[in-house]
Design a protein around this motif. Structure first.
Motif, PDB file in Angstrom:
ATOM      1  N   VAL A  31       0.976  -1.207  -0.025  1.00  0.00           N
ATOM      2  CA  VAL A  31       0.097   0.111  -0.116  1.00  0.00           C
ATOM      3  C   VAL A  31       0.884   1.243  -0.047  1.00  0.00           C
ATOM      4  O   VAL A  31       1.690   1.543   0.815  1.00  0.00           O
ATOM      5  CB  VAL A  31      -0.847   0.026   1.160  1.00  0.00           C
ATOM      6  CG1 VAL A  31      -1.853   1.153   1.214  1.00  0.00           C
ATOM      7  CG2 VAL A  31      -1.641  -1.157   1.125  1.00  0.00           C
ATOM      8  N   ASP A  32       0.760   2.123  -1.102  1.00  0.00           N
ATOM      9  CA  ASP A  32       1.345   3.422  -1.054  1.00  0.00           C
ATOM     10  C   ASP A  32       0.494   4.242  -0.295  1.00  0.00           C
ATOM     11  O   ASP A  32      -0.679   4.788  -0.528  1.00  0.00           O
ATOM     12  CB  ASP A  32       1.341   3.652  -2.501  1.00  0.00           C
ATOM     13  CG  ASP A  32       2.328   5.286  -2.631  1.00  0.00           C
ATOM     14  OD1 ASP A  32       2.441   5.884  -1.630  1.00  0.00           O
ATOM     15  OD2 ASP A  32       2.673   5.415  -3.823  1.00  0.00           O
ATOM     16  N   THR A  33       0.911   4.732   0.899  1.00  0.00           N
ATOM     17  CA  THR A  33      -0.098   5.597   1.706  1.00  0.00           C
ATOM     18  C   THR A  33      -0.224   6.840   1.187  1.00  0.00           C
ATOM     19  O   THR A  33      -1.124   7.713   1.658  1.00  0.00           O
ATOM     20  CB  THR A  33       0.684   5.792   3.391  1.00  0.00           C
ATOM     21  OG1 THR A  33       1.931   5.785   3.118  1.00  0.00           O
ATOM     22  CG2 THR A  33       0.868   4.261   3.863  1.00  0.00           C
TER      23      THR A  33
ATOM     24  N   PHE B 263      -5.257   1.317  -3.959  1.00  0.00           N
ATOM     25  CA  PHE B 263      -5.276   0.115  -3.186  1.00  0.00           C
ATOM     26  C   PHE B 263      -6.748  -0.557  -2.959  1.00  0.00           C
ATOM     27  O   PHE B 263      -6.931  -1.537  -2.514  1.00  0.00           O
ATOM     28  CB  PHE B 263      -4.510  -0.154  -1.975  1.00  0.00           C
ATOM     29  CG  PHE B 263      -4.157  -1.521  -1.530  1.00  0.00           C
ATOM     30  CD1 PHE B 263      -3.240  -2.329  -2.416  1.00  0.00           C
ATOM     31  CD2 PHE B 263      -4.858  -2.017  -0.549  1.00  0.00           C
ATOM     32  CE1 PHE B 263      -2.940  -3.579  -2.251  1.00  0.00           C
ATOM     33  CE2 PHE B 263      -4.409  -3.614  -0.180  1.00  0.00           C
ATOM     34  CZ  PHE B 263      -3.474  -4.266  -1.111  1.00  0.00           C
ATOM     35  N   GLU B 264      -7.626   0.499  -3.240  1.00  0.00           N
ATOM     36  CA  GLU B 264      -9.060  -0.025  -3.299  1.00  0.00           C
ATOM     37  C   GLU B 264      -9.378  -0.802  -4.465  1.00  0.00           C
ATOM     38  O   GLU B 264     -10.012  -0.175  -5.420  1.00  0.00           O
ATOM     39  CB  GLU B 264      -9.911   1.007  -3.003  1.00  0.00           C
ATOM     40  CG  GLU B 264     -11.522   0.794  -2.918  1.00  0.00           C
ATOM     41  CD  GLU B 264     -12.334   2.079  -2.389  1.00  0.00           C
ATOM     42  OE1 GLU B 264     -13.556   1.788  -2.459  1.00  0.00           O
ATOM     43  OE2 GLU B 264     -11.724   3.162  -2.292  1.00  0.00           O
ATOM     44  N   PRO B 265      -9.514  -2.035  -4.435  1.00  0.00           N
ATOM     45  CA  PRO B 265      -9.929  -2.929  -5.626  1.00  0.00           C
ATOM     46  C   PRO B 265     -11.286  -2.733  -6.209  1.00  0.00           C
ATOM     47  O   PRO B 265     -12.307  -2.560  -5.442  1.00  0.00           O
ATOM     48  CB  PRO B 265      -9.770  -4.379  -5.263  1.00  0.00           C
ATOM     49  CG  PRO B 265      -8.811  -4.170  -3.885  1.00  0.00           C
ATOM     50  CD  PRO B 265      -8.929  -2.779  -3.262  1.00  0.00           C
ATOM     51  N   ALA B 266     -11.313  -2.372  -7.420  1.00  0.00           N
ATOM     52  CA  ALA B 266     -12.662  -2.215  -8.267  1.00  0.00           C
ATOM     53  C   ALA B 266     -13.261  -3.289  -8.689  1.00  0.00           C
ATOM     54  O   ALA B 266     -13.084  -3.882  -9.947  1.00  0.00           O
ATOM     55  CB  ALA B 266     -12.582  -1.153  -9.016  1.00  0.00           C
ATOM     56  N   VAL B 267     -13.572  -4.426  -7.670  1.00  0.00           N
ATOM     57  CA  VAL B 267     -13.987  -5.826  -8.192  1.00  0.00           C
ATOM     58  C   VAL B 267     -15.255  -6.362  -7.397  1.00  0.00           C
ATOM     59  O   VAL B 267     -15.580  -5.507  -6.362  1.00  0.00           O
ATOM     60  CB  VAL B 267     -12.856  -6.839  -8.049  1.00  0.00           C
ATOM     61  CG1 VAL B 267     -11.640  -6.467  -8.828  1.00  0.00           C
ATOM     62  CG2 VAL B 267     -12.536  -6.961  -6.373  1.00  0.00           C
TER      63      VAL B 267
ATOM     64  N   ASP C 188      -3.494   0.300  -9.108  1.00  0.00           N
ATOM     65  CA  ASP C 188      -4.909  -0.058  -9.491  1.00  0.00           C
ATOM     66  C   ASP C 188      -5.143  -1.908  -9.408  1.00  0.00           C
ATOM     67  O   ASP C 188      -4.170  -2.530  -9.939  1.00  0.00           O
ATOM     68  CB  ASP C 188      -5.079   0.222 -10.980  1.00  0.00           C
ATOM     69  CG  ASP C 188      -6.694   0.645 -11.219  1.00  0.00           C
ATOM     70  OD1 ASP C 188      -7.358   0.317 -10.263  1.00  0.00           O
ATOM     71  OD2 ASP C 188      -7.064   0.681 -12.140  1.00  0.00           O
ATOM     72  N   ILE C 189      -6.253  -1.989  -8.935  1.00  0.00           N
ATOM     73  CA  ILE C 189      -6.666  -3.288  -8.932  1.00  0.00           C
ATOM     74  C   ILE C 189      -8.096  -3.401  -9.379  1.00  0.00           C
ATOM     75  O   ILE C 189      -8.952  -2.646  -8.650  1.00  0.00           O
ATOM     76  CB  ILE C 189      -6.606  -4.224  -7.586  1.00  0.00           C
ATOM     77  CG1 ILE C 189      -5.271  -4.204  -6.994  1.00  0.00           C
ATOM     78  CG2 ILE C 189      -7.200  -5.606  -7.750  1.00  0.00           C
ATOM     79  CD1 ILE C 189      -5.214  -4.787  -5.985  1.00  0.00           C
ATOM     80  N   ARG C 190      -8.468  -4.058 -10.697  1.00  0.00           N
ATOM     81  CA  ARG C 190     -10.000  -3.906 -11.042  1.00  0.00           C
ATOM     82  C   ARG C 190     -10.089  -4.783 -12.031  1.00  0.00           C
ATOM     83  O   ARG C 190      -9.314  -5.932 -12.298  1.00  0.00           O
ATOM     84  CB  ARG C 190      -9.908  -2.484 -11.899  1.00  0.00           C
ATOM     85  CG  ARG C 190      -8.946  -2.382 -13.052  1.00  0.00           C
ATOM     86  CD  ARG C 190      -9.192  -1.059 -13.803  1.00  0.00           C
ATOM     87  NE  ARG C 190      -8.037  -1.204 -14.803  1.00  0.00           N
ATOM     88  CZ  ARG C 190      -8.144  -0.289 -15.754  1.00  0.00           C
ATOM     89  NH1 ARG C 190      -9.191   0.496 -15.890  1.00  0.00           N
ATOM     90  NH2 ARG C 190      -7.244  -0.314 -16.574  1.00  0.00           N
ATOM     91  N   GLU C 191     -11.349  -4.885 -12.267  1.00  0.00           N
ATOM     92  CA  GLU C 191     -11.830  -5.755 -13.498  1.00  0.00           C
ATOM     93  C   GLU C 191     -12.006  -5.034 -14.877  1.00  0.00           C
ATOM     94  O   GLU C 191     -12.318  -3.849 -14.811  1.00  0.00           O
ATOM     95  CB  GLU C 191     -13.504  -6.121 -13.199  1.00  0.00           C
ATOM     96  CG  GLU C 191     -14.271  -7.054 -14.304  1.00  0.00           C
ATOM     97  CD  GLU C 191     -14.835  -6.205 -15.372  1.00  0.00           C
ATOM     98  OE1 GLU C 191     -14.592  -6.542 -16.571  1.00  0.00           O
ATOM     99  OE2 GLU C 191     -15.489  -5.037 -15.044  1.00  0.00           O
ATOM    100  N   LYS C 192     -11.511  -5.743 -15.974  1.00  0.00           N
ATOM    101  CA  LYS C 192     -11.222  -4.909 -17.045  1.00  0.00           C
ATOM    102  C   LYS C 192     -11.449  -5.972 -18.028  1.00  0.00           C
ATOM    103  O   LYS C 192     -10.832  -7.144 -18.136  1.00  0.00           O
ATOM    104  CB  LYS C 192     -10.127  -4.345 -17.343  1.00  0.00           C
ATOM    105  CG  LYS C 192      -9.859  -3.689 -18.796  1.00  0.00           C
ATOM    106  CD  LYS C 192      -8.518  -2.871 -18.763  1.00  0.00           C
ATOM    107  CE  LYS C 192      -8.408  -2.518 -20.068  1.00  0.00           C
ATOM    108  NZ  LYS C 192      -7.152  -1.533 -20.285  1.00  0.00           N
TER     109      LYS C 192
ATOM    110  N   LEU D 121      -2.067  -3.180 -11.909  1.00  0.00           N
ATOM    111  CA  LEU D 121      -1.135  -2.261 -12.103  1.00  0.00           C
ATOM    112  C   LEU D 121      -0.437  -2.130 -10.837  1.00  0.00           C
ATOM    113  O   LEU D 121      -0.870  -1.781  -9.811  1.00  0.00           O
ATOM    114  CB  LEU D 121      -1.597  -1.187 -12.637  1.00  0.00           C
ATOM    115  CG  LEU D 121      -2.703  -1.441 -13.916  1.00  0.00           C
ATOM    116  CD1 LEU D 121      -3.355   0.018 -14.341  1.00  0.00           C
ATOM    117  CD2 LEU D 121      -1.710  -1.960 -15.117  1.00  0.00           C
ATOM    118  N   VAL D 122       0.983  -2.215 -10.999  1.00  0.00           N
ATOM    119  CA  VAL D 122       1.683  -1.835  -9.782  1.00  0.00           C
ATOM    120  C   VAL D 122       3.080  -0.942 -10.247  1.00  0.00           C
ATOM    121  O   VAL D 122       3.127  -0.580 -11.407  1.00  0.00           O
ATOM    122  CB  VAL D 122       2.534  -3.134  -9.381  1.00  0.00           C
ATOM    123  CG1 VAL D 122       1.501  -3.848  -8.561  1.00  0.00           C
ATOM    124  CG2 VAL D 122       3.485  -3.772 -10.392  1.00  0.00           C
TER     125      VAL D 122
END
Length: 121
Positions: free
Chosen positions: A17-19, A25-29, A59-63, A70-71
């Motif tokens: 987590v990058d503060t 870091f809020e996954p959109a899933v 990013d953490i998401r559904e695409k 993405l890191v």
């Protein structure tokens, strides 16, 4: 994903987590992928133990019906791990978490939902 679930991930996986950019870091899933993300992060934590720099998420998401991660930084081993979980996600319902009951052809293939949750024809 709920705020509580996001905070749980931040507590369980603080190195990723990058503060300065906590919202990244809020996954959109959907809720069905939360366990999948935890499994991926557990494997990533074991893999990167001892690394001088930990990958931090953009990013953490559904695409397009798949998990998209993405890191900031990574190496081939880390990117192969993400590809593994992207492939697994193609078979997991983002709503209920069931495995193997997702349509894989036609326009429904990009919806990350099983036949029961997707109300397919």
């Amino acid at each position: 994903m709920t705020t509580s679930e996001t905070l749980d991930l931040c507590i369980d996986y603080p190195l990723f987590v990058d503060t300065n950019f906590l919202d990244c870091f809020e996954p959109a899933v959907g809720p069905g992928w939360i366990q999948l993300i935890k499994e991926m992060l557990d494997e990533l934590r074991a893999m990167t133990h001892g690394y001088s720099e930990q990958p931090q998420f953009n990013d953490i998401r559904e695409k397009w019906g798949k998990l998209d991660v993405l890191v900031h930084a990574g190496n081939d081993q880390i990117f192969q791990l993400f590809e593994k979980y992207t492939t697994i996600s193609e078979h997991v319902c983002a709503e209920c978490g069931s495995y193997g009951d997702r349509p894989m052809k036609g326009r429904n293939a990009i919806r990350p939902l099983c036949r029961g949750c997707g109300n397919y024809d």
